[in-house]
Enzyme design. Structure first.
Site, PDB file in Angstrom:
ATOM      1  N   SER A  19       0.806  -1.221  -0.216  1.00  0.00           N
ATOM      2  CA  SER A  19      -0.001  -0.089   0.066  1.00  0.00           C
ATOM      3  C   SER A  19       1.026   1.278   0.199  1.00  0.00           C
ATOM      4  O   SER A  19       1.906   1.481   0.629  1.00  0.00           O
ATOM      5  CB  SER A  19      -0.687  -0.205   1.270  1.00  0.00           C
ATOM      6  OG  SER A  19      -1.001   1.345   1.695  1.00  0.00           O
TER       7      SER A  19
ATOM      8  N   SER B 124       3.203  -3.636  -8.938  1.00  0.00           N
ATOM      9  CA  SER B 124       3.617  -4.250  -7.621  1.00  0.00           C
ATOM     10  C   SER B 124       3.219  -5.737  -7.584  1.00  0.00           C
ATOM     11  O   SER B 124       3.314  -6.333  -6.626  1.00  0.00           O
ATOM     12  CB  SER B 124       2.874  -3.722  -6.457  1.00  0.00           C
ATOM     13  OG  SER B 124       1.561  -3.820  -6.687  1.00  0.00           O
TER      14      SER B 124
ATOM     15  N   SER C 144       2.068  -7.758  -4.498  1.00  0.00           N
ATOM     16  CA  SER C 144       0.886  -7.497  -4.162  1.00  0.00           C
ATOM     17  C   SER C 144      -0.293  -8.603  -4.439  1.00  0.00           C
ATOM     18  O   SER C 144       0.348  -9.592  -5.249  1.00  0.00           O
ATOM     19  CB  SER C 144       0.316  -6.297  -4.932  1.00  0.00           C
ATOM     20  OG  SER C 144       0.482  -6.447  -6.321  1.00  0.00           O
ATOM     21  N   THR C 145      -1.128  -8.827  -3.677  1.00  0.00           N
ATOM     22  CA  THR C 145      -2.448  -9.832  -3.945  1.00  0.00           C
ATOM     23  C   THR C 145      -3.636  -9.514  -4.601  1.00  0.00           C
ATOM     24  O   THR C 145      -3.962  -8.514  -4.437  1.00  0.00           O
ATOM     25  CB  THR C 145      -2.585 -10.358  -2.422  1.00  0.00           C
ATOM     26  OG1 THR C 145      -3.195  -9.372  -1.724  1.00  0.00           O
ATOM     27  CG2 THR C 145      -1.330 -10.763  -1.580  1.00  0.00           C
TER      28      THR C 145
ATOM     29  N   SER D 260      -5.186  -1.460 -10.975  1.00  0.00           N
ATOM     30  CA  SER D 260      -5.375  -1.314 -12.122  1.00  0.00           C
ATOM     31  C   SER D 260      -3.799  -1.891 -12.960  1.00  0.00           C
ATOM     32  O   SER D 260      -2.799  -1.594 -12.276  1.00  0.00           O
ATOM     33  CB  SER D 260      -5.143   0.042 -12.534  1.00  0.00           C
ATOM     34  OG  SER D 260      -4.765   0.228 -13.985  1.00  0.00           O
TER      35      SER D 260
ATOM     36  N   VAL E  23     -11.669 -10.021   1.630  1.00  0.00           N
ATOM     37  CA  VAL E  23     -11.905 -10.632   0.522  1.00  0.00           C
ATOM     38  C   VAL E  23     -11.291 -12.101   0.483  1.00  0.00           C
ATOM     39  O   VAL E  23     -10.083 -12.015   0.781  1.00  0.00           O
ATOM     40  CB  VAL E  23     -11.279  -9.965  -0.861  1.00  0.00           C
ATOM     41  CG1 VAL E  23     -11.694 -10.626  -2.020  1.00  0.00           C
ATOM     42  CG2 VAL E  23     -12.247  -8.680  -0.816  1.00  0.00           C
TER      43      VAL E  23
ATOM     44  N   TYR F  20       1.205   9.446 -13.877  1.00  0.00           N
ATOM     45  CA  TYR F  20       2.146   9.142 -12.656  1.00  0.00           C
ATOM     46  C   TYR F  20       3.199  10.472 -12.369  1.00  0.00           C
ATOM     47  O   TYR F  20       3.779  10.871 -13.416  1.00  0.00           O
ATOM     48  CB  TYR F  20       2.861   8.102 -12.972  1.00  0.00           C
ATOM     49  CG  TYR F  20       2.862   6.814 -12.111  1.00  0.00           C
ATOM     50  CD1 TYR F  20       1.604   6.031 -11.953  1.00  0.00           C
ATOM     51  CD2 TYR F  20       3.668   6.750 -10.987  1.00  0.00           C
ATOM     52  CE1 TYR F  20       1.465   4.845 -11.053  1.00  0.00           C
ATOM     53  CE2 TYR F  20       3.600   5.708  -9.945  1.00  0.00           C
ATOM     54  CZ  TYR F  20       2.372   4.779 -10.225  1.00  0.00           C
ATOM     55  OH  TYR F  20       2.309   3.845  -8.912  1.00  0.00           O
TER      56      TYR F  20
END
Lengths: 666, 616
Positions: free
Chosen positions: B214, B278, B282-283, B293, B348, B536
């Protein structure tokens, strides 16, 4: 909106100001031809070279905004877009500038010649020039000069050319175009022309605003316009007009530019070329239409001496920092940027505040010549004053003004009496010194027409007043406090404040008061009076000191013409305009009414004849809802609330204290 | 090979986890996985019986990953003894290479010097960590479920943060006010249900933890949380439960890491095509919870387009749809309460996601114009130069000669100014014919606007940079340079204005706040949509001479965010709101919008069990 930020007293005499350099000095010592043909390479914003006039026009015509408005108009009127487009091309041709360096060089040569004969010195603060040069490289720049004379923008372009700075494009009134060749030449030196009124014309507005915004966005050149909208005939600053200001701020609101630098410029004239012209205009002698032959006639003034000019470039103000935390620009986010949106109220208030702020910044750096002080004393002492007394009073006033932060241009190393004498001789068109008695010039009058004589006399008074007016912005806040202290007849602070705030509302168009700053203005006035030892401020009371009496009576006399003038107008409205008066007839009707009073001796001050004062009074009364406008048979009629007008008149005449308003704000 | 090994540990061993290990299994695992398995956890400490149940430490990512920086412990930028930059490890294309231009770029861009170092502390200062607040009743009940948990300091700290600058800075030289009091590792949907039920029963605060990547302060524990905070680590729920080749969907546990998901699907010849930057860490659950995204969304779509079905455990019970229909009109889509809920409503646990056959052909390209291939990124000049600084040392004189020739051709012959050049990297994907056809189209457009194809090699490097760039921040932080990236989305017509204004605002704010050297303030377009683009920003500066660099950094970033909003940009395109941006949420979605979210939260989680306080 700004009433939350309280007035923080700051000694105005500590204000730092730059030194001046005379730009004419070098012109007197070297060739004008060479000067006109010298290498001119100004620094540019973002390195963008000035854009060809034709390309600029093309960009504007093809802009989304203009195309959108054309489509919209076509839908509304059923006219084909091509025809509207043609119309747009015509409008743009009439409007657009066409900067040509050759013409600029021609002007540089001619103006050098002219300025050298007209003026003793043209003095410029070079540090301001350096600041401007830096600003130009960073962000689009908007030049906001004060407007007291035709030659303001010629002078400014001349100075910028001299210092090798980018020449501005200037928003000029359409009336200049009447001057055949000269109009076109002004166009080629960077002026673009706008109609005085085009309120409802959407196409015109679209083209005009897009034209200005395109120049600003692309940063082709600094944009120059007059916040006051027109030349101030009275030499007081006029309340700002917001149309163009809105336009130049819009690219920032929409994020199209990062920032915009607003540069207030104060141009002060020791003697104004148009002084008598203005006076007659104010008295209702119609203004001669700007024409080339008129300008040629003006050649006779070429033999006269108009003293010095001071051009002071103020600190560039970053629009972004002004907007910081005050407004949210997100209202632009939901509509495509080429579609015009009505800005929300807070944006309108913000623009209005900036307008006032800029005018005050102009005022702050206006240079006050000794003559302004002399005229201020003289006009209180009509018909005549002893030269020694005048000199003594002038020195007193100079010290007072300086302690209030005025930017007085008092020559060093010259005796006071010489300064006064040379001021008087420079202004020989207004005043003369006969055997130690100083009086206004009075032309020999054969005619026994009293009214005619009155107007002749009034013209000279108004000329004299126009110089006194140049110092009023220094005194207006303390003076209104002093008048309040005097008039209320009580030392209660809240009553004094309440009377002050009444005066401030009534004079809201006469002097520059930032909207919503009543408390700050009051505190500033109190602070200055206290500093001059005129008053003592206690917890709930304000006491007049020994020394204060002189100051108070001086201020009373100084502002008497306005107090009296407004009373006359109230009287007129309540006595003669009860059925209403059409807007067009208002000025001449008031004038007729005032002439009667003046001739009968009931009223002393000729300044009530000034149409400027009359219009300002009406505007304030309209704003206070004491009068209102209605439309009757194609004419705008002013309707009067009689009781309210009477109450204003009485209050001005100190017979009645106004309702206690806004006490909570203290 | 190393990656495969990692995969083995991740994918094979977990299926046997939580069992009492036989000596045989032990030795096999140790010999295969080597150093990765070097720590054990006891599940049921029961001294009286002396019975310990061991599970493997793959639970513990911190052994493989840096505890105080980005990514794998073995991969980082360093300046070697010769003062040249080098990227260590073997995982990436850039690994083991010397980057001769980086040092000069680094020194020139930031005014940094190798002499002025700010090394991190070598180990965590355990006395800084607040003692855990434990809820004994909850603990007792949890033990009964046999779900593994821990309250070791390393485990708690590792789950106390994401990768915001201030969080990493706190690890390097600061401290955290509040960290989770314990960590639990459920292994399945039903175990999550048990944990959430217990949390509700005992009023314990639960913060779901996925990959920990995050960048919105979403994982930070609210400092004033008095209840026990349980970090619910989903890493054990990492199985693909089934693949449906008829409908091209896969049902996957939400704790699976992006690269594992992709690798496992590849084995069957499929992919999801969802590749956020990532994705190594990341999951799936994290993507759903933050509305992620991926860079190839032009072909595959963003997470909201990819998801067919979601299962989430909330304090009210389980929310899921009753079928796997590809689209439905059943009132507002409840998936949209879940996507972007950022862990405020529940965990989730399982997701059905669309899959596609692995593309036959991939081609990376660099061009100078935009079109719509699988992915497209347009960099400004500063980033072009930065990319150049990361060019590895070339092996032979011949390549170096060729490079020189290329440079000459581009700058002298074609007349490109290296100080104005900008670059677009494109990724084409699909069958060979289509890719080549697409590519030609793009080149035609490029040629029309004076662009130039820079070749596949440059393109591939461009994409590889995506993954290594995050490592670079750690290098900067060793030498007084701090920075971060942030993103927004904005309509097309405002892209240029927004980029210019935000970059300028950053430069100006730095100056006003006493930053001594001009900052790096650069941007790129990383996603394109019909109605706008995702932009970005990279922002970094040298903080020598500044007393409180993090505070200054945060002020500047929030000024930049204000500028973005004022210029018509969104609050976030895919990073999410978390706690970092929540003060702007009301303005972004209106009072009524906030009210809607609040009432959903109120119904689903009235006791604020999922109390990470993101969003609202």
């Amino acid at each position: 909106m700004a009433s939350e930020n309280a007035y923080s007293p700051q000694d105005p005499t500590l204000k730092k100001r730059d030194d001046f350099e005379d730009v004419l000095e070098e012109r007197r010592n070297s060739s004008d031809v060479k000067y006109a043909f010298r290498c001119y390479t100004p620094v540019l914003y973002n390195g963008i070279p000035p854009c060809k006039a034709s390309l600029l026009k093309h960009t504007v015509l093809k802009s989304d905004h203009v195309l959108f408005v054309i489509q919209q108009l076509s839908k509304e009127s059923g006219e084909s877009p091509e025809i509207i487009h043609e119309e747009a091309v015509e409008i743009l041709d009439e409007m657009a500038q066409n900067l040509k360096l050759s013409v600029v060089r021609f002007f540089a040569f001619m103006l050098s010649k002219a300025f050298k004969t007209l003026f003793q010195r043209v003095r410029v603060n070079e540090e301001g020039i350096q600041r401007l040069q830096q600003a130009i490289q960073q962000y689009p720049v908007v030049l906001l000069p004060s407007h007291r004379s035709y030659i303001d923008f010629l002078m400014l372009s001349y100075v910028l050319y001299t210092y090798d700075l980018s020449l501005p494009v200037i928003a000029a009134g359409m009336d200049f175009l009447g001057m055949k060749i000269v109009g076109e030449m002004l166009r080629m030196s960077g002026a673009f022309f706008i109609r005085r009124s085009f309120g409802g014309d959407k196409l015109y507005w679209a083209l005009f605003s897009e034209y200005v915004k395109t120049m600003l966005r692309k940063g082709y050149a600094p944009i120059e316009f007059f916040l006051e909208g027109t030349r101030s005939r009275t030499c007081k600053s006029l309340v700002p007009k917001l149309g163009l200001l809105n336009i130049v701020m819009e690219p920032f609101f929409k994020g199209e530019v990062f920032d915009v630098s607003l540069v207030p410029i104060s141009i002060s004239y020791e003697r104004i070329l148009e002084e008598s012209l203005y006076a007659y205009e104010l008295l209702g002698v119609p203004k001669p239409k700007e024409s080339t032959s008129g300008l040629l006639k003006a050649r006779k003034i070429l033999s006269d001496d108009f003293g010095s000019i001071h051009v002071y470039f103020g600190h560039p103000v970053s629009l972004r920092s002004l907007a910081q935390g005050k407004i949210s620009r997100s209202y632009c986010n939901l509509v495509p940027r080429h579609i015009p949106v009505k800005p929300p109220k807070d944006i309108f208030t913000f623009v209005n505040d900036i307008g006032y702020k800029m005018v005050r910044l102009q005022q702050e750096n206006m240079v006050i010549s000794p003559w302004v002080l002399v005229a201020s004393i003289l006009i209180q002492s009509l018909p005549q004053i002893d030269i020694n007394h005048l000199t003594e009073q002038t020195v007193w006033l100079r010290n007072l003004a300086q302690s209030f932060g005025a930017f007085v241009d008092w020559p060093d190393h010259i005796s006071v009496s010489k300064v006064v004498a040379s001021s008087i001789s420079l202004h020989h068109s207004i005043v003369k010194n006969t055997g130690g008695r100083v009086t206004l010039i009075e032309e020999k009058q054969d005619s026994s027409n009293l009214e005619h004589q009155l107007f002749k006399y009034a013209a000279t008074v108004l000329m004299c007043a126009s110089y006194r007016n140049q110092i009023l912005h220094i005194f207006v806040r303390p003076a209104l406090v002093a008048i309040s202290v005097h008039s209320v007849g009580s030392s209660r602070k809240e009553e004094i404040f309440s009377y002050f705030s009444f005066l401030r509302d009534i004079f809201s168009h006469e002097f520059i008061f930032a909207p919503g700053h009543t408390v700050q203005d009051f505190e500033e006035g109190c602070y200055l009076l206290m500093k001059a030892d005129a008053i003592q401020i206690l917890k709930t009371d304000i006491l007049l000191s020994e020394r204060g009496h002189k100051i108070v009576s001086f201020f009373l006399a100084m502002f008497q013409p306005f107090l009296e003038g407004y009373q006359v107008i109230c009287r007129y409205l309540s006595e003669e305009a009860l059925e209403g008066v059409t807007e067009n007839q208002y000025v001449s009707a008031v004038r007729k009414f005032a002439v009667k009073l003046l001739l009968s001796g009931a009223v002393k001050s000729c300044e009530v004849l000034s149409s400027d004062l009359q219009k300002n009074a009406l505007a304030a009364l309209l704003k206070l809802n004491i009068c209102r406008k209605t439309k009757e048979m194609e004419q705008v009629v002013v309707k009067v609330n009689r009781t309210a007008v009477n109450s204003v008149e009485d209050t001005l005449g100190r017979k009645l204290t106004p309702l206690k308003t806004a006490l909570a704000r203290l | 090979k190393e990656l495969n090994l990692f995969w083995f540990v991740h994918c094979v061993v977990p299926k046997r986890n939580k069992r009492v290990c036989s000596g045989h299994c032990w030795s096999v695992c140790l010999s295969v996985a080597g150093c990765y398995i070097n720590k054990m956890y006891y599940l049921m400490p029961d001294d009286s019986t002396n019975c310990f149940v061991y599970i493997f430490t793959f639970l513990n990512r911190q052994d493989l990953l840096k505890w105080n920086g980005w990514g794998y412990s073995d991969s980082k930028f360093i300046f070697n003894k010769k003062g040249q930059a080098e990227f260590t490890g073997k995982r990436y294309r850039l690994s083991g290479m010397v980057l001769p231009a980086l040092r000069e770029w680094f020194e020139k861009t930031f005014g940094a010097s190798l002499e002025h170092k700010t090394p991190p502390r070598s180990a965590l200062n355990t006395s800084d960590i607040p003692a855990p607040i434990l809820n004994e009743d909850f603990l007792d009940d949890l033990k009964a479920t046999k779900i593994p948990f821990s309250h070791e300091i390393e485990d708690r700290i590792f789950r106390a943060h994401g990768h915001c600058l201030h969080e990493i800075f706190a690890l390097r030289e600061g401290k955290f006010e509040r960290v989770p009091d314990m960590v639990v590792w459920p292994n399945s949907h039903s175990e999550v249900e048990k944990i959430v039920n217990l949390a509700c029963k005992h009023n314990v605060c639960v913060i779901p933890f996925g990959g920990g990547t995050s960048v919105s302060s979403a994982l930070e524990c609210p400092p004033d949380e008095k209840r026990s905070i349980v970090s619910l680590d989903t890493s054990q729920m990492n199985r693909i439960l089934w693949i449906d080749e008829k409908n091209l969907t896969a049902h996957v546990e939400a704790g699976i890491i992006g690269q594992d998901l992709e690798r496992l699907l590849n084995v069957s010849g499929y992919c999801t095509g969802h590749e956020p930057d990532s994705m190594e860490f990341s999951t799936l659950g994290g993507w759903v919870a933050t509305r992620a995204s991926g860079m190839k969304k032009n072909i595959y779509g963003n997470i909201e387009d990819l998801v067919v079905h979601i299962r989430m455990v909330t304090p009210r019970g389980v929310i899921e749809k009753s079928c796997q229909g590809p689209r439905m009109s059943t009132g507002p889509d409840v998936h949209h309460f879940i996507m972007g809920s950022e862990g405020t409503l529940g965990v989730v646990t399982e997701v059905t996601i669309k899959i596609r056959p692995v593309p036959e052909y991939q081609k990376y390209e660099v061009a100078k114009q935009r079109c719509a291939p699988a992915s497209i990124r347009l960099m400004d000049n500063a980033q072009f130069q930065f990319g150049h600084a990361l060019k590895p040392q070339v092996a032979s004189i011949f390549t170096s000669f060729l490079d020189g020739l290329k440079k000459f051709y581009i700058t002298k012959f074609k007349g490109f100014d290296p100080n104005q050049l900008c670059v677009a990297t494109l990724l084409f994907e699909g069958d060979r014919e289509k890719v080549l056809q697409h590519e030609k189209q793009v080149y035609d457009i490029a040629a029309k606007f004076g662009g130039l194809a820079a070749g596949e090699d440059n393109g591939q490097r461009g994409y590889m940079l995506t993954f290594v760039i995050a490592y670079l921040r750690d290098l900067g932080m060793d030498f007084y340079v701090i920075g971060e990236s942030f993103e927004t989305s904005v309509p097309w017509d405002r892209v240029l204005d927004l980029c210019r204004n935000v970059k300028e605002r950053i430069v100006r704010e730095c100056k006003e706040r006493g930053v001594q050297f001009p900052p790096l303030s650069t941007c790129r377009v990383t996603q394109t949509y019909d109605a706008g683009a995702c932009v970005y920003f990279y922002f970094a500066f040298n903080y020598r001479g500044i007393a409180d660099p993090i505070h200054v950094y945060e002020q500047i970033e929030s000024a930049a965010r204000e500028e973005i909003l004022a210029n018509g940009g969104s609050l976030s395109h895919h990073h999410g709101v978390g706690k970092l941006r929540k003060r702007w949420l009301q303005e972004a979605i209106s009072d009524v919008g906030i009210g809607m979210l609040k009432s959903v939260k109120q119904y689903v989680d009235p006791n604020n069990i999922f109390g990470n306080r993101n969003l609202l």
